[in-house]
Design a protein around this motif. Sequence first.
Motif, PDB file in Angstrom:
ATOM      1  N   UNK A  34       0.653  -1.327   0.237  1.00  0.00           N
ATOM      2  CA  UNK A  34      -0.604  -0.558  -0.047  1.00  0.00           C
ATOM      3  C   UNK A  34       0.736   1.226  -0.042  1.00  0.00           C
ATOM      4  N   UNK A  35       0.578   2.145  -0.391  1.00  0.00           N
ATOM      5  CA  UNK A  35       1.146   3.572  -0.479  1.00  0.00           C
ATOM      6  C   UNK A  35       0.637   4.670  -0.238  1.00  0.00           C
ATOM      7  N   UNK A  36       1.493   5.722  -0.113  1.00  0.00           N
ATOM      8  CA  UNK A  36       1.135   6.888   0.364  1.00  0.00           C
ATOM      9  C   UNK A  36       1.370   7.246   1.783  1.00  0.00           C
ATOM     10  N   UNK A  37       1.584   8.367   1.840  1.00  0.00           N
ATOM     11  CA  UNK A  37       2.286   9.646   3.033  1.00  0.00           C
ATOM     12  C   UNK A  37       1.085   9.830   3.615  1.00  0.00           C
ATOM     13  N   UNK A  38       1.698  11.176   4.997  1.00  0.00           N
ATOM     14  CA  UNK A  38       0.115  11.551   5.319  1.00  0.00           C
ATOM     15  C   UNK A  38       0.482  12.927   4.726  1.00  0.00           C
ATOM     16  N   UNK A  39      -0.838  13.352   4.363  1.00  0.00           N
ATOM     17  CA  UNK A  39      -1.282  14.749   4.311  1.00  0.00           C
ATOM     18  C   UNK A  39      -0.925  15.454   5.548  1.00  0.00           C
ATOM     19  N   UNK A  40      -0.828  16.951   4.931  1.00  0.00           N
ATOM     20  CA  UNK A  40      -1.532  17.923   6.183  1.00  0.00           C
ATOM     21  C   UNK A  40      -2.164  17.435   6.996  1.00  0.00           C
ATOM     22  N   UNK A  41      -2.492  17.858   8.231  1.00  0.00           N
ATOM     23  CA  UNK A  41      -3.737  17.301   9.188  1.00  0.00           C
ATOM     24  C   UNK A  41      -4.050  16.212   9.116  1.00  0.00           C
ATOM     25  N   UNK A  42      -3.443  14.910   9.011  1.00  0.00           N
ATOM     26  CA  UNK A  42      -4.060  14.537   8.215  1.00  0.00           C
ATOM     27  C   UNK A  42      -3.079  13.266  10.275  1.00  0.00           C
ATOM     28  N   UNK A  43      -3.537  12.154  10.615  1.00  0.00           N
ATOM     29  CA  UNK A  43      -3.332  11.584  11.932  1.00  0.00           C
ATOM     30  C   UNK A  43      -2.172  10.767  11.129  1.00  0.00           C
ATOM     31  N   UNK A  44      -2.669   9.746  10.313  1.00  0.00           N
ATOM     32  CA  UNK A  44      -1.785   8.625  10.158  1.00  0.00           C
ATOM     33  C   UNK A  44      -1.664   8.115   8.252  1.00  0.00           C
ATOM     34  N   UNK A  45      -0.981   7.551   7.919  1.00  0.00           N
ATOM     35  CA  UNK A  45      -0.527   8.394   6.120  1.00  0.00           C
ATOM     36  C   UNK A  45      -1.990   7.231   5.535  1.00  0.00           C
ATOM     37  N   UNK A  46      -1.799   7.145   4.250  1.00  0.00           N
ATOM     38  CA  UNK A  46      -2.975   6.822   3.339  1.00  0.00           C
ATOM     39  C   UNK A  46      -2.765   5.366   3.222  1.00  0.00           C
ATOM     40  N   UNK A  47      -1.532   4.827   3.306  1.00  0.00           N
ATOM     41  CA  UNK A  47      -1.023   3.940   2.910  1.00  0.00           C
ATOM     42  C   UNK A  47      -1.153   2.673   4.409  1.00  0.00           C
ATOM     43  N   UNK A  48      -1.367   3.623   5.733  1.00  0.00           N
ATOM     44  CA  UNK A  48      -1.745   2.927   6.815  1.00  0.00           C
ATOM     45  C   UNK A  48      -3.119   2.563   7.335  1.00  0.00           C
ATOM     46  N   UNK A  49      -3.737   3.767   6.847  1.00  0.00           N
ATOM     47  CA  UNK A  49      -5.139   3.510   6.888  1.00  0.00           C
ATOM     48  C   UNK A  49      -5.230   2.078   5.851  1.00  0.00           C
ATOM     49  N   UNK A  50      -5.106   1.713   5.009  1.00  0.00           N
ATOM     50  CA  UNK A  50      -4.863   1.067   3.456  1.00  0.00           C
ATOM     51  C   UNK A  50      -4.893  -0.168   4.648  1.00  0.00           C
ATOM     52  N   UNK A  51      -3.757  -0.674   5.465  1.00  0.00           N
ATOM     53  CA  UNK A  51      -2.957  -1.427   6.227  1.00  0.00           C
ATOM     54  C   UNK A  51      -4.604  -2.332   6.637  1.00  0.00           C
TER      55      UNK A  51
END
Length: 198
Positions: free
Chosen positions: A80-97
């Motif tokens: 799963x790919x995707x970093x953490x955007x500004x204002x987000x607690x988690x990265x995209x990939x972490x949420x996907x996992x």
Amino acid sequence: MFLKKIKIVSITILLCLTTYFIITCFNITNYSKKDETQKADVGIVLGAGIWNDEPSPVFRERINHSIALYKDGYIKKIIFTGGKADGKRFSESYVARKYAEKLGVNSKDIFIEEKSKITQENLKFASVIMIENNLTEALLISDPLHMKRAVLIAKDFNISAHTSPTKTSQYKSTNKKLTFLMRESFFYITYQIYRIFY
């Protein structure tokens, strides 16, 4: 006379650029129908944003497709790919996992990269994970209209990849499809220019 020549040249250039853009749109649309789903070591899921610590509708479609491929035996691992955007607690990939784990994917079969912001970085960091874990063949998982650009970028990072576009997409209305197509065509052309200099 000079101004007339300038006008003619300008119009000619504009027509050429417009024609090239239209051809690119056609090629991307045509390529979106291509599905090379086959057995591979890993599926690379390209990021697509999160909403309130949950996958966005577009990202969810991609994650669900990767889970289906995993459960059907087409892939052994998922990146799963995707970093953490500004204002987000988690990265995209972490949420996907976390989402995939809830739906039965073994945590040992999931890799994530949390640095990327764009498709090029998605695949750059995914390629590193593949090398580190001796993964050689990948399925690229994203929306159909995203595939042509993703495959080109994957090739530049020496990823042996095949297309596996999502079966369903949140880009359903004509307006949404057209907007996505215009965006992809612009970024595809931009990336082709980038490749010339780097």
